[in-house]
Structure formats: structure tokens, C-alpha cells
Design a protein around this motif. Structure first.
Motif, mmCIF file in Angstrom:
data_model
loop_
_atom_site.group_PDB
_atom_site.id
_atom_site.type_symbol
_atom_site.label_atom_id
_atom_site.label_comp_id
_atom_site.label_asym_id
_atom_site.label_seq_id
_atom_site.Cartn_x
_atom_site.Cartn_y
_atom_site.Cartn_z
ATOM 1 N N SER A 152 23.804 47.757 22.856
ATOM 2 C CA SER A 152 24.513 47.529 21.604
ATOM 3 C C SER A 152 25.019 48.838 21.014
ATOM 4 C CB SER A 152 23.599 46.826 20.605
ATOM 5 O OG SER A 152 23.170 45.568 21.113
ATOM 6 N N VAL A 153 25.960 48.708 20.085
ATOM 7 C CA VAL A 153 26.548 49.877 19.432
ATOM 8 C C VAL A 153 25.769 50.183 18.166
ATOM 9 C CG1 VAL A 153 28.605 50.817 18.323
ATOM 10 C CG2 VAL A 153 28.815 49.413 20.382
ATOM 11 N N GLY A 154 25.344 51.427 18.052
ATOM 12 C CA GLY A 154 24.595 51.867 16.879
ATOM 13 C C GLY A 154 25.418 52.763 15.983
ATOM 14 N N ARG A 155 24.730 53.507 15.140
ATOM 15 C CA ARG A 155 25.381 54.383 14.163
ATOM 16 C C ARG A 155 26.292 55.388 14.854
ATOM 17 N NH1 ARG A 155 23.877 59.029 10.751
ATOM 18 N NH2 ARG A 155 22.280 59.513 12.285
ATOM 19 N N GLY A 156 27.518 55.476 14.381
ATOM 20 C CA GLY A 156 28.478 56.414 14.945
ATOM 21 C C GLY A 156 29.102 55.975 16.252
ATOM 22 N N GLY A 157 28.858 54.718 16.654
ATOM 23 C CA GLY A 157 29.459 54.221 17.892
ATOM 24 C C GLY A 157 28.700 54.580 19.151
ATOM 25 N N VAL A 158 27.448 55.033 19.008
ATOM 26 C CA VAL A 158 26.623 55.403 20.162
ATOM 27 C C VAL A 158 25.886 54.165 20.677
ATOM 28 C CG1 VAL A 158 24.700 56.829 20.961
ATOM 29 C CG2 VAL A 158 26.345 57.750 19.321
#
Length: 363
Positions: free
Chosen positions: A201-207
Motif C-alpha cells: 500500500s501507499v503510505g505517507r509521501g507516496g512510499v
């Protein structure tokens, strides 16, 4: 030559099964001796030794059953039930024959050992977590790059929010341990195999990060379709999985994600990297929801439902980021709890909270 090789392999399997049965019987005798020597003197030592013995016993029963025409799933189950049967017979003979007032709680440690043995036997055929359709490194980098173009560097996490997440996740992990064990047992008995489902999944800042969940669907549910959102009456959902989804118990492993700092208790619900990549092609501003850490609960989840469109999710997530505070997080957590354990079980509930409960304060 092929016939000789096949006959040799079959003979080897039979000898392996005979050896496994012999060793399992030896462990039964060892368990009986441990009861005789230690139960009246050191209950904890006896419990620990019995757990280890029943772990090994389950593995050996599974090996012994390899020559019989059972599917792997039933072989794992029968090995577990055989070990549990030994536990119950042992307890009954202490209660009935020896007239020893032994509590039924005594069976819990060896029962746990038997289940861990079943997991170990399953692990020989594959991992105990399922990581379906992970994105390629190119896809990960592309999603991250698009986020940098739209939002730049993500917002720093407020100290009080991070402290709240750490303390509550530690408390949750301690208190929910029995639920973890029961959930894992139900999943494994219904469909022996991976216990956890890992979403990229995509987390904070697109990581991209690994989001943990209890597996609520049959194994390989997305092998033919790739990553897709579950439908309301999805035939791939396990019986245990259906209950866990309705009560959100399948989300419990995300306490680990929160403790590691990849998620928060409240924030935009995480979306898979491969799905976010598609959304960004049509809605570049979808990246704005990842200015903050994704959450176990979120405004889109509370104010809407699971089947909101990406644009609807983005609108609600923008509202959350605009009004986010520790007090607002606590309010959303309470509302998410009420939805899961109260409103969702009420007859005729339409999936929407009363509007007065969703009133946002001004900032």
C-alpha cells in the motif's frame, strides 16, 4: 527406470510415515511421563514441555499421514486433531482414573503447542503470509515520483499524534493477543495456509509499505484477477473472514504497522500501490491524501463506506487533513468503534452515521 524410481519414492514415503508414527507414539509416552513426574510439582515446567512435545507431535502426525489419500489441507487438520485428541484423553484420565482435580485450563498450553505444530507443518509448503501481486520496483518509483511532483515532502507527524499511536498500539497488542490466536486458528482450520495477507500500500509521501491483515479470503484469491476491490457478496471470502471483516478484526495486525510508524490510528485508509498508480493517471491530485500517514480509521470510512469512488475518498480525506488534531482523531476512533460494534449490527442500517455525529468544528 521411471517405474523403479516411482516405487523407490513410494517405499521411502512409507518408511518415513512408519518412522513418524513411531516417534509420535514415543512423544505420547513422554507426555504421559511428564504429567506423572512434573504436574504435581511444577505446573509451569510441565506446561512448557507439553507445549513443545505437542508441537513436535503434530508435525510428526502430518508426516505420518502423507501416504494416505488426503488432501494437504485435511492432512494438516487431522494431524492437529490427533494431537488435540491426545491432550483431551490425557486430561480425562487425570480427572477420571486418577481422580486429580486438574483444571481444564491445563489443556491450553499443549493446545497452543499443537496449533503451532500445525502452522510449522503448513510453513514447510510455503510462507505463513500471502503477498499477492506486489508492484514492480518501477511502479513503486513511479508512484513515489508522482507524489513528489504534486505534494513535495510530506507533513511531519505531530509529536502528540505519534505518542498516542505508540501507547495505544502497545496496549492493543497486549490486550488483543487471545483474539490474534483465535483468529489465526479459525482461518487455519477453514483453509490451512497463510494466516496473514500482505498488501503493498501507499503510505505517507507516496512510499510503498507492507500493510498487514488477517487473511479473510481463500488462498490465491487474486491469482487470476490481480488486485481488485472486494465486492459486497464476494464468494472468495472465508466464513471466518466474513465475520472478521464485519467486526474489523482482520485489521488487527495493522497495530504492528502503527507501532512501526507506517500507519496511524486515524488517517486516510491505505490503498494498494497498483490501484493508486491507476488513480493518479486520472486524478493526479489523489496524491494529496498521502500528505499524512494512512490510518486504521478515517473520515472517508466513517462518513462514507467501503465502496466510495476515488474522488469521494479524496474529498473526505482532504477534509480530514484540514481539520486534523488529536481531539478529532479520538472522535473519529469512537465513531469507527460505534459503526463496527453497534450501528453495523442494527436492522435496516443504511451504512450512514447520523449527520449530527459528523459535524466538523471550524478552524
Amino acid at each position: 527406470m521411471r517405474g523403479f524410481a516411482s516405487a523407490g519414492a513410494t517405499a521411502s514415503m512409507y518408511w518415513t510415515s512408519i518412522l513418524a508414527v513411531s516417534m509420535a507414539v514415543s512423544l505420547i509416552l513422554a507426555a504421559w511421563l511428564i504429567n506423572s513426574l512434573l504436574v504435581s510439582r511444577s505446573l509451569w515446567a510441565a506446561a512448557l514441555l507439553l507445549s513443545v512435545l505437542h508441537l513436535l507431535m503434530t508435525i510428526l502426525w502430518e508426516r505420518a499421514l502423507a501416504v494416505l489419500p488426503f488432501s494437504p489441507a485435511w492432512r494438516y487438520r487431522l494431524a492437529f486433531f490427533a494431537s488435540v485428541g491426545v491432550i483431551l484423553v490425557d486430561w480425562l484420565q487425570w480427572r477420571g482414573v486418577r481422580q486429580v482435580a486438574m483444571s481444564f485450563l491445563w489443556v491450553i498450553p499443549p493446545f497452543i503447542g499443537a496449533f503451532l505444530g500445525g502452522l510449522a507443518a503448513t510453513a514447510r509448503a510455503g510462507l505463513l503470509w500471502e503477498n499477492n501481486s506486489p508492484p514492480t520496483e518501477v511502479e513503486r518509483q513511479e508512484v513515489h515520483r508522482r507524489h513528489l511532483e504534486v505534494i513535495g515532502a510530506p507533513q511531519p507527524i505531530a509529536f502528540e499524534k505519534r505518542a498516542f499511536d505508540i501507547l495505544l498500539s502497545l496496549l492493543g497488542l497486549v490486550l488483543s493477543f487471545p483474539i490474534w490466536f483465535l483468529s489465526a486458528l479459525l482461518i487455519w482450520l477453514e483453509d490451512p495456509g497463510p494466516i496473514l495477507f500482505v498488501k503493498n500500500s501507499v503510505g505517507r509521501g507516496g512510499v510503498t509499505f507492507l500493510q498487514f491483515k488477517f487473511r479473510s479470503m481463500v488462498r490465491g484469491a487474486e491469482e487470476s484477477t490481480g488486485p481488485v476491490l472486494a465486492s459486497e457478496r464476494d464468494q472468495r471470502v472465508l466464513l471466518a473472514g466474513g465475520f472478521m471483516r464485519k467486526t474489523a478484526l482482520d485489521e488487527l495486525p495493522q497495530l504492528l504497522n502503527i507501532l512501526r510508524g507506517e500507519m496511524s490510528f486515524v488517517g486516510p485508509r491505505p490503498q494498494r500501490t497498483v490501484l493508486v498508480r491507476r488513480y493518479l493517471e486520472e486524478i493526479p491530485e489523489f496524491a494529496e491524501r498521502h500528505r499524512v500517514a494512512p490510518g486504521l480509521a478515517g473520515l472517508a470510512q466513517v462518513a462514507g463506506d467501503y465502496y466510495l469512488t476515488p474522488r469521494q475518498k479524496l474529498r473526505l480525506d482532504r477534509l480530514y487533513i484540514q481539520h486534523m488534531s488529536l481531539g478529532f482523531d479520538i472522535k473519529l476512533l469512537v465513531l469507527a468503534f460505534l459503526i463496527t460494534f453497534w450501528f453495523r449490527w442494527q436492522p435496516g442500517w443504511n451504512g450512514r452515521l447520523p449527520r449530527r455525529l459528523l459535524r466538523l468544528g471550524s478552524r
